[in-house]
Design a protein around this motif. Structure first.
Motif, PDB file in Angstrom:
ATOM      1  N   ILE A 259       0.817  -1.405  -0.051  1.00 46.97           N
ATOM      2  CA  ILE A 259       0.186   0.009   0.087  1.00 46.97           C
ATOM      3  C   ILE A 259       1.163   1.165  -0.138  1.00 46.97           C
ATOM      4  O   ILE A 259       0.897   2.514  -0.470  1.00 46.97           O
ATOM      5  N   ASN A 260       1.886   1.039   0.671  1.00 47.34           N
ATOM      6  CA  ASN A 260       2.846   1.990   1.574  1.00 47.34           C
ATOM      7  C   ASN A 260       3.956   2.792   0.370  1.00 47.34           C
ATOM      8  O   ASN A 260       3.342   3.698  -0.458  1.00 47.34           O
ATOM      9  N   LEU A 261       4.491   2.077   0.298  1.00 44.95           N
ATOM     10  CA  LEU A 261       5.805   2.121  -0.368  1.00 44.95           C
ATOM     11  C   LEU A 261       5.498   1.790  -2.245  1.00 44.95           C
ATOM     12  O   LEU A 261       5.996   2.882  -2.623  1.00 44.95           O
ATOM     13  N   MET A 262       4.544   0.859  -2.301  1.00 44.63           N
ATOM     14  CA  MET A 262       4.178   0.680  -3.598  1.00 44.63           C
ATOM     15  C   MET A 262       3.658   1.089  -4.295  1.00 44.63           C
ATOM     16  O   MET A 262       2.453   1.102  -5.270  1.00 44.63           O
ATOM     17  N   THR A 263       2.711   1.858  -3.609  1.00 43.86           N
ATOM     18  CA  THR A 263       1.433   2.854  -3.424  1.00 43.86           C
ATOM     19  C   THR A 263       0.110   1.913  -4.648  1.00 43.86           C
ATOM     20  O   THR A 263      -0.643   2.292  -5.014  1.00 43.86           O
ATOM     21  N   ALA A 264      -0.066   0.553  -4.236  1.00 42.56           N
ATOM     22  CA  ALA A 264      -1.427   0.390  -4.087  1.00 42.56           C
ATOM     23  C   ALA A 264      -2.548   0.558  -4.187  1.00 42.56           C
ATOM     24  O   ALA A 264      -3.608   0.198  -4.600  1.00 42.56           O
ATOM     25  N   PHE A 265      -2.728   1.702  -3.089  1.00 42.05           N
ATOM     26  CA  PHE A 265      -3.903   2.029  -2.882  1.00 42.05           C
ATOM     27  C   PHE A 265      -4.433   3.394  -4.243  1.00 42.05           C
ATOM     28  O   PHE A 265      -5.355   3.420  -4.128  1.00 42.05           O
ATOM     29  N   LYS A 266      -3.309   3.877  -5.137  1.00 41.94           N
ATOM     30  CA  LYS A 266      -3.672   4.148  -6.229  1.00 41.94           C
ATOM     31  C   LYS A 266      -3.884   2.994  -8.234  1.00 41.94           C
ATOM     32  O   LYS A 266      -3.561   4.210  -8.677  1.00 41.94           O
ATOM     33  N   PHE A 267      -3.592   1.524  -7.164  1.00 45.32           N
ATOM     34  CA  PHE A 267      -4.389   1.339  -8.194  1.00 45.32           C
ATOM     35  C   PHE A 267      -5.167   1.336  -9.032  1.00 45.32           C
ATOM     36  O   PHE A 267      -6.337   1.823  -8.908  1.00 45.32           O
ATOM     37  N   PRO A 268      -5.869   1.045 -10.481  1.00 44.75           N
ATOM     38  CA  PRO A 268      -4.435   1.104 -11.901  1.00 44.75           C
ATOM     39  C   PRO A 268      -3.637   2.298 -12.428  1.00 44.75           C
ATOM     40  O   PRO A 268      -2.702   1.837 -12.335  1.00 44.75           O
ATOM     41  N   GLU A 269      -3.624   3.526 -11.720  1.00 43.55           N
ATOM     42  CA  GLU A 269      -2.470   4.446 -11.778  1.00 43.55           C
ATOM     43  C   GLU A 269      -1.313   3.598 -11.625  1.00 43.55           C
ATOM     44  O   GLU A 269      -0.422   3.883 -11.871  1.00 43.55           O
ATOM     45  N   PHE A 270      -1.110   3.312 -10.329  1.00 42.12           N
ATOM     46  CA  PHE A 270       0.277   2.336  -9.947  1.00 42.12           C
ATOM     47  C   PHE A 270      -0.085   0.999  -9.759  1.00 42.12           C
ATOM     48  O   PHE A 270      -1.152   0.472  -9.462  1.00 42.12           O
ATOM     49  N   ASP A 271       0.619  -0.050 -10.767  1.00 38.14           N
ATOM     50  CA  ASP A 271       0.010  -1.504 -11.080  1.00 38.14           C
ATOM     51  C   ASP A 271       0.231  -2.143 -10.138  1.00 38.14           C
ATOM     52  O   ASP A 271       0.618  -3.400 -10.222  1.00 38.14           O
ATOM     53  N   THR A 272       1.149  -2.066  -8.893  1.00 37.94           N
ATOM     54  CA  THR A 272       1.064  -2.354  -7.481  1.00 37.94           C
ATOM     55  C   THR A 272       0.148  -3.757  -7.180  1.00 37.94           C
ATOM     56  O   THR A 272      -1.212  -3.052  -6.512  1.00 37.94           O
ATOM     57  N   PRO A 273      -0.340  -5.000  -6.999  1.00 37.60           N
ATOM     58  CA  PRO A 273      -1.691  -6.150  -6.847  1.00 37.60           C
ATOM     59  C   PRO A 273      -2.288  -5.469  -5.006  1.00 37.60           C
ATOM     60  O   PRO A 273      -1.415  -6.301  -4.840  1.00 37.60           O
ATOM     61  N   ILE A 274      -3.515  -5.977  -4.697  1.00 38.07           N
ATOM     62  CA  ILE A 274      -3.389  -5.223  -3.597  1.00 38.07           C
ATOM     63  C   ILE A 274      -4.857  -6.347  -3.510  1.00 38.07           C
ATOM     64  O   ILE A 274      -5.458  -5.686  -4.695  1.00 38.07           O
ATOM     65  N   TYR A 275      -4.960  -7.052  -2.705  1.00 43.64           N
ATOM     66  CA  TYR A 275      -7.013  -7.481  -2.331  1.00 43.64           C
ATOM     67  C   TYR A 275      -7.122  -6.503  -1.299  1.00 43.64           C
ATOM     68  O   TYR A 275      -6.492  -6.940  -0.640  1.00 43.64           O
ATOM     69  N   LYS A 276      -8.290  -6.312  -1.967  1.00 46.71           N
ATOM     70  CA  LYS A 276      -9.278  -5.788  -1.150  1.00 46.71           C
ATOM     71  C   LYS A 276     -10.007  -5.802  -0.164  1.00 46.71           C
ATOM     72  O   LYS A 276      -9.951  -5.684   0.770  1.00 46.71           O
ATOM     73  N   GLY A 277     -10.528  -7.302   0.184  1.00 46.88           N
ATOM     74  CA  GLY A 277     -11.176  -7.824   0.976  1.00 46.88           C
ATOM     75  C   GLY A 277     -13.056  -6.937   1.605  1.00 46.88           C
ATOM     76  O   GLY A 277     -12.549  -6.409   1.266  1.00 46.88           O
ATOM     77  N   LYS A 278     -13.709  -8.007   1.712  1.00 47.83           N
ATOM     78  CA  LYS A 278     -14.667  -7.098   1.962  1.00 47.83           C
ATOM     79  C   LYS A 278     -14.938  -7.143   3.196  1.00 47.83           C
ATOM     80  O   LYS A 278     -15.325  -5.870   3.949  1.00 47.83           O
ATOM     81  N   ASN A 279     -14.839  -8.321   4.197  1.00 44.95           N
ATOM     82  CA  ASN A 279     -14.694  -7.987   5.481  1.00 44.95           C
ATOM     83  C   ASN A 279     -13.392  -8.861   6.022  1.00 44.95           C
ATOM     84  O   ASN A 279     -12.867  -9.587   5.763  1.00 44.95           O
ATOM     85  N   VAL A 280     -12.583  -7.196   6.589  1.00 47.63           N
ATOM     86  CA  VAL A 280     -11.580  -7.860   7.011  1.00 47.63           C
ATOM     87  C   VAL A 280     -11.220  -8.287   8.655  1.00 47.63           C
ATOM     88  O   VAL A 280     -12.181  -7.804   9.111  1.00 47.63           O
ATOM     89  N   VAL A 281     -10.307  -9.605   8.909  1.00 44.63           N
ATOM     90  CA  VAL A 281      -9.920  -9.606  10.288  1.00 44.63           C
ATOM     91  C   VAL A 281      -8.387  -9.390  10.223  1.00 44.63           C
ATOM     92  O   VAL A 281      -7.607  -9.416   9.894  1.00 44.63           O
ATOM     93  N   VAL A 282      -7.903  -8.251  11.224  1.00 44.32           N
ATOM     94  CA  VAL A 282      -6.494  -7.794  11.461  1.00 44.32           C
ATOM     95  C   VAL A 282      -6.535  -8.570  12.817  1.00 44.32           C
ATOM     96  O   VAL A 282      -7.051  -8.457  13.967  1.00 44.32           O
TER      97      VAL A 282
END
Ligand code: FAD
Ligand code: SF4
Length: 457
Positions: A259-282
């Protein structure tokens, strides 16, 4: 006596959908009012709580006298990263905890004033105006560009050394860049701190893994007279339970780095994939867990649950982060531990089996141990799990450097002078037992002093 001035924040239901800063900083008037609360103690207890020994009443006095320029000078004498510290340091358990005002009312908001001063300087002082003194013929290598490495490098450069920072990633900052998200510490704020270090003549070499690309012996052969190791604690902990290798179970480190270093939160502007998740458990209760839940919410999760084996009171995360996470719609599932993960037929996680916990009576150290309640198992459905169970020291450099010894937990062994078991190699920060930004900076500072003594002999 006047009340502590609260810093304005963005509305929770707006800010939990983007990565812009949550806290908005003080206005000039707010900073002035807060600075006037300081009693200018003759023996300022606040300073005893600051690992880098900032002249706290000194910089606050300058704000109260409407001299932010002078305030910045006082801050910078001891702190190479004030805009960072003003945003992420746990002041409530450090300088502010010792502030005399705290006995009867709220302590002076030292962190907020630090942030105000550093942000004022960013808007009003050109980096080129910061002066460099001394000669620069003796070379020192710094391994790792986290807060420990940056502080050590800055102090050595100010003493006139020719400093090169080697960093294995493609950018500087360590956890400040790859771990802490934009909404707490924007990368342009960190960039400015690093730029002011570059203005001191420090060179940065990226994508360079010391131990592999070059060894420490190579560095000595290249003419470096001393080395500082600030390689941090980047090794994630896994729970060691059934199913932890299913798909869509991330370590918090991997999730936050993408998310941070590889800017995945700006997908598809940056092409780092990240699975977003609907029901997330941390799973976890520290700063890393808080950054993970708040990030998961921002990238679009419908529900985010934080599973923690103790209660909120025992969570190591800063109070402010817990408060913000709850405001932003994160649910805390306290006194709960994971037992195993369940997956669908393709191996993607679909649920966590948990067990309820209870706390024992306090032991000799006062800590209450969580123990499972028999037959209390239950299921939480999820499509994305993030494991934030703590970090271990980065083992790469010690494992590749003969004679660089660690203790049983993997931390580098250092003596009172911050020297490791190899002559001329010093260490500080998380790799040597630190656990916060300011501790890393304090150790980097002490190491710089000792490197100077060593090289002066
Ligand atoms: C998600 C998260 C949130 C946090 N939030 C807070 C907070 O709000 N407040 C707080 O005070 N603390 C916080 N912490 C803890 C804090 O960030 C750390 O204590 C601090 O960053 C340690 O600094 P460091 O310089 O020792 O190491 P790091 O910041 O880990 O930096 C080490 C650097 O060394 C590099 N490196 C490693 N090995 C090599 C090698 N062999 N060659 C070259 N480079 C190498 C790494 O790539 C990295 O850039 C947080 C930690 C995490 C993970
Ligand atoms: S202890 Fe509090 S009141 Fe006294 S100098 Fe420090 S910040 Fe000011």
């Amino acid at each position: 006596m006047s009340q502590r001035i609260k810093m304005s924040e963005r509305q929770p239901d707006i800010r939990n959908k983007d990565f812009q800063q949550v806290n908005l900083g003080y206005t000039d008037e707010q900073a002035l009012q807060e600075a006037k609360r300081c009693l200018q103690c003759k023996k300022p207890l606040c300073v005893t709580g600051c690992p880098v020994e900032i002249n706290i009443p000194g910089f606050i006095k300058q704000i109260a006298e409407k001299n932010p320029n002078q305030a910045f000078k006082v801050l910078k004498e001891k702190n190479n990263l004030p805009a960072v510290c003003g945003r992420v340091c746990p002041q409530e358990s450090q300088c502010e905890k010792h502030c005399i005002l705290g006995i009867k009312q709220e302590p002076v908001a030292i962190g907020n004033l630090e942030r105000y001063t550093a942000d004022w300087a960013a808007n009003n002082i050109k980096i080129s105006e910061i002066k460099i003194e001394g000669s620069r013929c003796i070379r020192v290598a710094v391994i790792g560009s986290g807060p420990a490495g940056l502080t050590c490098a800055g102090d050595l450069a100010k003493l006139g050394y020719d400093v090169t920072v080697f960093e294995s990633l493609h950018d500087s900052g360590g956890v400040l860049r790859y771990g802490i998200p934009e909404f707490r510490l924007p990368s342009n704020v960190l960039d400015r701190e690093v730029d002011s270090l570059k203005a001191l003549g420090i060179k940065f070499i990226f994508n360079y893994l010391i131990g592999r690309t070059k060894t420490v012996a190579d560095l000595f052969n290249d003419g470096f007279k001393a080395i500082f190791v600030g390689t941090g604690a980047g090794l994630p902990t896994f729970p060691g339970i059934e199913g932890e290798n299913f798909n869509n179970i991330y370590s918090a480190n991997e999730f936050l780095v993408r998310i941070n270093l590889m800017t995945a939160f700006k997908f598809p502007e940056f092409d780092t994939p990240i699975y977003k998740g609907k029901n997330v458990v941390v799973i976890g209760g520290g700063n890393t867990a808080m950054d993970s839940v708040r990030t998961a919410k921002r990238i679009g999760a419908e529900s985010v649950k934080l599973v923690y084996r103790r209660t909120q009171e025992e969570m190591p995360a800063r109070l402010e982060e817990r408060h913000h996470a709850l405001q932003e719609g994160v649910e805390f599932v306290e006194l709960t531990a994971p037992v195993k993960f369940l997956a669908d037929e393709k191996g993607f996680v679909k649920a966590v089996e948990c067990i309820k916990m209870e706390l024992t009576e306090p032991d000799a150290s006062g800590r209450r141990k969580p123990v499972p309640i028999p037959n209390s198992n239950f299921i939480i459905e999820t499509d994305l799990v993030i494991l934030a169970l703590g970090l271990h020291p980065n083992p790469i450099l010690p494992s590749l450097t003969k004679g660089l010894e660690t203790n049983a937990k993997g931390y580098l062994i250092i003596n009172d002078n911050f020297m490791t078991t190899i002559n001329g190699i010093f260490a500080g920060g998380d790799i040597a037992g630190g656990s916060t930004v300011i501790q890393a900076m304090g150790m980097g500072k002490q190491a710089a002093k000792n490197i100077h003594l060593y090289l002066s002999k």
